[in-house]
Scaffold this motif. Sequence first.
Motif, PDB file in Angstrom:
ATOM      1  N   ASP A  54       2.595   1.596  -3.422  1.00 34.26           N
ATOM      2  CA  ASP A  54       1.643   1.958  -4.472  1.00 34.26           C
ATOM      3  C   ASP A  54       1.098   3.379  -4.301  1.00 34.26           C
ATOM      4  O   ASP A  54       0.716   4.017  -5.276  1.00 34.26           O
ATOM      5  CB  ASP A  54       0.473   0.964  -4.506  1.00 34.26           C
ATOM      6  CG  ASP A  54       0.902  -0.438  -4.943  1.00 34.26           C
ATOM      7  OD1 ASP A  54       1.987  -0.540  -5.567  1.00 34.26           O
ATOM      8  OD2 ASP A  54       0.163  -1.396  -4.636  1.00 34.26           O
ATOM      9  N   ASN A  55       1.061   3.861  -3.083  1.00 34.76           N
ATOM     10  CA  ASN A  55       0.457   5.173  -2.805  1.00 34.76           C
ATOM     11  C   ASN A  55       1.467   6.145  -2.198  1.00 34.76           C
ATOM     12  O   ASN A  55       1.140   6.922  -1.311  1.00 34.76           O
ATOM     13  CB  ASN A  55      -0.740   4.994  -1.860  1.00 34.76           C
ATOM     14  CG  ASN A  55      -1.830   4.180  -2.484  1.00 34.76           C
ATOM     15  OD1 ASN A  55      -2.375   4.571  -3.506  1.00 34.76           O
ATOM     16  ND2 ASN A  55      -2.136   3.031  -1.891  1.00 34.76           N
ATOM     17  N   TRP A  56       2.680   6.133  -2.706  1.00 31.46           N
ATOM     18  CA  TRP A  56       3.719   6.996  -2.160  1.00 31.46           C
ATOM     19  C   TRP A  56       3.390   8.478  -2.307  1.00 31.46           C
ATOM     20  O   TRP A  56       3.741   9.276  -1.453  1.00 31.46           O
ATOM     21  CB  TRP A  56       5.081   6.673  -2.790  1.00 31.46           C
ATOM     22  CG  TRP A  56       5.176   6.997  -4.256  1.00 31.46           C
ATOM     23  CD1 TRP A  56       4.872   6.189  -5.295  1.00 31.46           C
ATOM     24  CD2 TRP A  56       5.594   8.243  -4.815  1.00 31.46           C
ATOM     25  NE1 TRP A  56       5.066   6.841  -6.486  1.00 31.46           N
ATOM     26  CE2 TRP A  56       5.513   8.113  -6.215  1.00 31.46           C
ATOM     27  CE3 TRP A  56       6.027   9.454  -4.279  1.00 31.46           C
ATOM     28  CZ2 TRP A  56       5.836   9.150  -7.071  1.00 31.46           C
ATOM     29  CZ3 TRP A  56       6.360  10.491  -5.138  1.00 31.46           C
ATOM     30  CH2 TRP A  56       6.259  10.322  -6.521  1.00 31.46           C
ATOM     31  N   LEU A 112       0.385   9.830  -2.172  1.00 29.89           N
ATOM     32  CA  LEU A 112      -0.596  10.115  -1.128  1.00 29.89           C
ATOM     33  C   LEU A 112       0.100  10.274   0.225  1.00 29.89           C
ATOM     34  O   LEU A 112      -0.198  11.200   0.984  1.00 29.89           O
ATOM     35  CB  LEU A 112      -1.642   9.007  -1.075  1.00 29.89           C
ATOM     36  CG  LEU A 112      -2.757   9.157  -0.061  1.00 29.89           C
ATOM     37  CD1 LEU A 112      -3.603  10.378  -0.384  1.00 29.89           C
ATOM     38  CD2 LEU A 112      -3.623   7.912  -0.042  1.00 29.89           C
ATOM     39  N   LEU A 113       1.031   9.408   0.516  1.00 25.37           N
ATOM     40  CA  LEU A 113       1.791   9.479   1.755  1.00 25.37           C
ATOM     41  C   LEU A 113       2.618  10.769   1.817  1.00 25.37           C
ATOM     42  O   LEU A 113       2.650  11.444   2.851  1.00 25.37           O
ATOM     43  CB  LEU A 113       2.701   8.258   1.884  1.00 25.37           C
ATOM     44  CG  LEU A 113       3.539   8.175   3.150  1.00 25.37           C
ATOM     45  CD1 LEU A 113       2.651   8.075   4.376  1.00 25.37           C
ATOM     46  CD2 LEU A 113       4.493   6.994   3.075  1.00 25.37           C
ATOM     47  N   ALA A 114       3.261  11.129   0.715  1.00 22.21           N
ATOM     48  CA  ALA A 114       4.058  12.356   0.662  1.00 22.21           C
ATOM     49  C   ALA A 114       3.174  13.584   0.880  1.00 22.21           C
ATOM     50  O   ALA A 114       3.557  14.518   1.592  1.00 22.21           O
ATOM     51  CB  ALA A 114       4.794  12.454  -0.670  1.00 22.21           C
ATOM     52  N   ALA A 139       0.329  13.669   2.538  1.00 22.03           N
ATOM     53  CA  ALA A 139      -0.097  13.667   3.945  1.00 22.03           C
ATOM     54  C   ALA A 139       1.010  14.202   4.849  1.00 22.03           C
ATOM     55  O   ALA A 139       0.755  15.000   5.759  1.00 22.03           O
ATOM     56  CB  ALA A 139      -0.505  12.258   4.361  1.00 22.03           C
ATOM     57  N   LEU A 140       2.249  13.799   4.610  1.00 25.19           N
ATOM     58  CA  LEU A 140       3.374  14.304   5.396  1.00 25.19           C
ATOM     59  C   LEU A 140       3.596  15.794   5.178  1.00 25.19           C
ATOM     60  O   LEU A 140       3.859  16.540   6.122  1.00 25.19           O
ATOM     61  CB  LEU A 140       4.646  13.522   5.058  1.00 25.19           C
ATOM     62  CG  LEU A 140       4.693  12.073   5.544  1.00 25.19           C
ATOM     63  CD1 LEU A 140       5.927  11.369   4.997  1.00 25.19           C
ATOM     64  CD2 LEU A 140       4.669  12.028   7.054  1.00 25.19           C
ATOM     65  N   PHE A 163       0.831  -1.202   0.000  1.00 23.05           N
ATOM     66  CA  PHE A 163       0.000   0.000   0.000  1.00 23.05           C
ATOM     67  C   PHE A 163       0.868   1.255   0.000  1.00 23.05           C
ATOM     68  O   PHE A 163       0.609   2.204  -0.737  1.00 23.05           O
ATOM     69  CB  PHE A 163      -0.938   0.008   1.222  1.00 23.05           C
ATOM     70  CG  PHE A 163      -1.762   1.250   1.319  1.00 23.05           C
ATOM     71  CD1 PHE A 163      -2.907   1.408   0.560  1.00 23.05           C
ATOM     72  CD2 PHE A 163      -1.392   2.286   2.166  1.00 23.05           C
ATOM     73  CE1 PHE A 163      -3.659   2.557   0.633  1.00 23.05           C
ATOM     74  CE2 PHE A 163      -2.140   3.435   2.247  1.00 23.05           C
ATOM     75  CZ  PHE A 163      -3.289   3.575   1.487  1.00 23.05           C
ATOM     76  N   LEU A 164       1.913   1.273   0.839  1.00 25.02           N
ATOM     77  CA  LEU A 164       2.805   2.431   0.915  1.00 25.02           C
ATOM     78  C   LEU A 164       3.549   2.655  -0.400  1.00 25.02           C
ATOM     79  O   LEU A 164       3.717   3.783  -0.841  1.00 25.02           O
ATOM     80  CB  LEU A 164       3.795   2.263   2.058  1.00 25.02           C
ATOM     81  CG  LEU A 164       3.206   2.234   3.470  1.00 25.02           C
ATOM     82  CD1 LEU A 164       4.308   1.981   4.479  1.00 25.02           C
ATOM     83  CD2 LEU A 164       2.471   3.513   3.772  1.00 25.02           C
TER      84      LEU A 164
END
Length: 133
Positions: free
Chosen positions: A6-8, A10-12, A14-15, A3-4
């Motif tokens: 594939d969705n880097w 989205l994570l970036a 959010a951070l 998930f992380l």
Amino acid sequence: MNFLIDNWMLLAMALASGLALLLPVLNKGSGVDPQAMVQLMNRDKAVVLDVCEPDEFARGHVIGAKNLPLGQLEDKLQQVVKNKSAHVIMVCQVGARSARAAATARKLGYENVQSLSGGLRAWTAASMPTEKF
């Protein structure tokens, strides 16, 4: 874990948004707010130095402030504020120059130097008095 990966993006995002939310809180400690500045002026007889250029100073400044442009600070600060233990508050239009001025004053040996957070804009937004020349 997939998930992380594939969705880097989205994570970036959010951070980055979390950092943007924390930034004002972290920068808050770098200066005083208008109410605290008034207390320092009244209780501790703080010297208020406006580090804007003379034309900006003439358009409006904190009542009782002395004008000492940032470019002249190192050369003339000792003449304007002789006591290095006196409370000194640096002010500019938005707070960036005054933060640099406070750092410079600390390097010159001034112990109680602070910057007005948000500068003159925060001062007027708090309905504090100003004067013009």
